[in-house]
Enzyme design. Structure first.
Site, PDB file in Angstrom:
ATOM      1  N   ASP A 123      -1.463 -33.850 -18.149  1.00  0.00           N
ATOM      2  CA  ASP A 123      -2.077 -33.617 -17.145  1.00  0.00           C
ATOM      3  C   ASP A 123      -1.872 -35.074 -16.412  1.00  0.00           C
ATOM      4  OD1 ASP A 123      -3.205 -31.982 -18.249  1.00  0.00           O
ATOM      5  OD2 ASP A 123      -5.620 -32.271 -17.957  1.00  0.00           O
ATOM      6  N   THR A 139      -9.401 -29.153 -13.574  1.00  0.00           N
ATOM      7  CA  THR A 139      -9.119 -28.202 -14.305  1.00  0.00           C
ATOM      8  C   THR A 139     -10.378 -27.444 -13.631  1.00  0.00           C
ATOM      9  OG1 THR A 139      -8.536 -28.138 -16.028  1.00  0.00           O
ATOM     10  CG2 THR A 139      -7.415 -27.014 -14.900  1.00  0.00           C
ATOM     11  N   THR A 140     -11.576 -28.150 -14.006  1.00  0.00           N
ATOM     12  CA  THR A 140     -12.892 -28.373 -14.478  1.00  0.00           C
ATOM     13  C   THR A 140     -13.656 -28.230 -13.085  1.00  0.00           C
ATOM     14  OG1 THR A 140     -12.996 -29.952 -16.836  1.00  0.00           O
ATOM     15  CG2 THR A 140     -14.574 -29.656 -16.238  1.00  0.00           C
TER      16      THR A 140
END
Length: 563
Positions: free
Chosen positions: A394, A97-98
């Site tokens: 995650d 996501t980053t």
């Protein structure tokens, strides 16, 4: 003269703000770059954490890109696109996501000088889309399949993928311990794709190493009445009855009026009520079940009744836990105790109640269908356990994806550098401006290894030069080389087991390119005066608080706008 008398055409409501052209596009790019800068420092194993404190007073400590983006209350319309791609990456693959926010920000940053020089955004968009499809083809070509391996080998490979994901989280210090736990949990639920079948229960206290995996279902002891302590707390191969009915005396909801001529008749009505509940309890006992669970309350009378007959019972079990018990034990939730047949009863090898920290847990292990698993998380602070849960989510998503699309690529910035090299090489074969645009796209991909170095405190320029030299070798042996976080040099990411599923990278590059193209394609923003005042009010409320000061601030803002 006629031209002077042309009537003025009013198209939009008074006070509507329109901004367009180059300045508008540059402003949108700047907003997206600021958002990318917020999460920039959280990338990689040495990434820092963000502490976010919201208006309700709750504190969240996280370095998960999607969590940070959700908690930042972004109101800029263009920057919201980055929030959306972080959420979609999280729901689609769970990790990266980053990366996706950083890539989108970097693509726009690289496009900015071209826009300022007067290049038409459509030319950039066309080149970016071409570069994106070339990059994805190259990833698929470089990916290595883990299909056809034995279960033990596969477990080892999946654990490496989970460890890579966990290395950038708060619980990175115990990544091997948690990676094997996550792999066992995902393999336990098998091909069943329902993530809800993996339960994560949080118990404050103890150390991270005290966390454990239950091959079945575990849930916190529910509210219990007198008589509960007399019930047995351990059974071997018990039959389990799952109910969705109340087993207690209830006052009637309807206002019924009964007139009696003889006081002795009153007792018969009371007895009838008691007979109904005793009849239900008798039927539960006759099924032969030794564990009775219900989603609704099991009262004190029923608790004592079951205790006298050596039966364990628990009421007010949450819907999610009851469904997981049903899936694991092969039972079916019943809405009536009449005609309960053996087929609807569940079973497991061992049922026991155990003390975990300050909590007591009901644990069903050795379940026949085995389609569920529970991870019991321990740790010091509540925020720490919350972040550990997000990290495990995650890792679970990554292992699930790797099981389905069984190809992996080298992590640690290796795949990004290789695609960057490939695109630079490809750009030289193109005549025209798009050579420059594809080159800038290739340069943007280098942000991942550069940021990994910056976050670890190494000299990014030095490391990137080493990586470029290694990846430029004609033999292609440098392709798996990425940043070595421990030494500050470069290392073979594949040999060091820094792997990630190829679907993470493909999804990230796709989503980041789409977001960048979307921002570049906007050339005009029209702000409705009503929405603007709503935003102003919200900002004023945040600055002035909920007291009188806030009200005064808001009033002044409106006055200025009217003038």
């Amino acid at each position: 003269m006629a031209a002077m008398l042309q009537p003025q055409i009013i198209l939009l409501k008074e006070g509507t703000d329109t901004s367009q052209g180059k300045a508008q596009l540059v402003s949108n790019i700047n907003a997206c770059t600021v958002v990318a800068d917020v999460v920039r420092t959280t990338l990689g194993p040495r990434g820092m954490d963000k502490l976010i404190h919201d208006d309700k007073g709750s504190v969240t400590i996280s370095n998960d890109g999607a969590t940070i983006m959700k908690l930042l209350d972004i109101i800029h319309p263009a920057a919201k696109i980055l929030v959306d791609i972080a959420k979609s990456q999280d729901s689609e693959v769970g990790d990266g996501t980053t990366t996706v926010v950083l890539l989108a920000g970097e693509f726009l940053k690289e496009a900015k000088p071209f826009i300022e020089d007067g290049v038409h955004p459509q030319n950039l968009i066309r080149s970016y889309r071409t570069a994106c499809s070339l990059a994805i083809e190259k990833i698929k070509e470089l990916a290595i399949s883990i299909e056809g391996k034995s279960l033990e080998e596969k477990k080892g490979l999946l654990a490496k993928c989970a460890a890579t994901t966990l290395s950038s989280k708060l619980i990175g210090g115990e990544k091997e311990f948690f990676a094997s736990m996550v792999v066992d949990a995902v393999i336990a639920i098998g091909v069943d794709d329902r993530l809800s079948m993996i339960g994560i229960k949080k118990v404050p206290g103890g150390s991270m190493r005290d966390s454990f995996l239950v091959d079945g279902v575990a849930f916190k002891k529910t509210f219990s009445y007198a008589g509960f302590e007399q019930q047995p707390k351990k059974f071997l191969k018990p039959k389990i009855l799952l109910l969705n009915i109340e087993l207690e005396l209830k006052s009637e909801k309807e206002n019924a009026e009964i007139r009696l001529s003889d006081p002795s008749q009153y007792q018969s009505i009371v007895d009838a009520e008691w007979n109904i509940i005793y009849d239900k309890l008798d039927k539960c006992v006759q099924t032969g079940a030794k564990v009775v669970l219900s989603r609704l309350a099991i009262g004190d009378l029923a608790t004592q009744y079951f205790a006298d007959r050596d039966i364990f019972c628990a009421g007010r079990v949450t819907e999610e836990d009851l469904q997981r018990v049903a899936a694991a034990t092969g039972g079916t939730v019943q809405t009536s105790v009449n005609n309960v047949i053996d087929e609807v009863l569940g079973t497991c090898e061992i049922f026991e109640e155990k003390q975990v920290g300050n909590e007591r847990f009901n644990i069903f292990s050795g379940c026949p269908s085995g389609l569920t698993a529970t991870i019991v998380l321990r740790g010091g602070a509540d925020q720490f356990i919350e972040e550990a849960e997000r990290s495990l989510h995650d890792a679970i998503m990554i292992v699930r994806r790797a099981l389905k699309n069984s190809t992996v690529v080298a992590g640690g910035g290796a795949i990004d550098m290789e695609i960057s090299r490939y695109l630079r090489q490809h750009a030289r074969t193109i005549a025209g401006k798009s050579q420059l645009f594809i080159n800038s796209y290739a340069k943007a991909l280098e942000v991942i290894p550069r940021q990994l170095c910056d976050n670890a405190g190494f000299d990014a320029t030095d490391v990137l030069n080493k990586l470029r030299q290694k990846h430029a070798l004609p033999s292609g042996e440098g392709a798996p080389y990425g940043v070595d976080i421990n030494t500050g040099g470069i290392a073979d990411s594949f040999a060091n087991f820094v792997w990630e599923p190829s679907v993470v990278k493909i999804n990230a590059i796709n989503a980041a390119t789409e977001a960048a193209c979307l921002v570049l394609s906007v050339d005009e923003t029209v702000k409705n005066p009503k929405s603007e005042s709503a935003q102003g009010d919200a900002a004023a409320g945040a600055m002035g608080g909920r007291g009188r000061g806030g009200a005064a601030f808001r009033g002044r803002g409106r006055g200025m706008r009217r003038r």
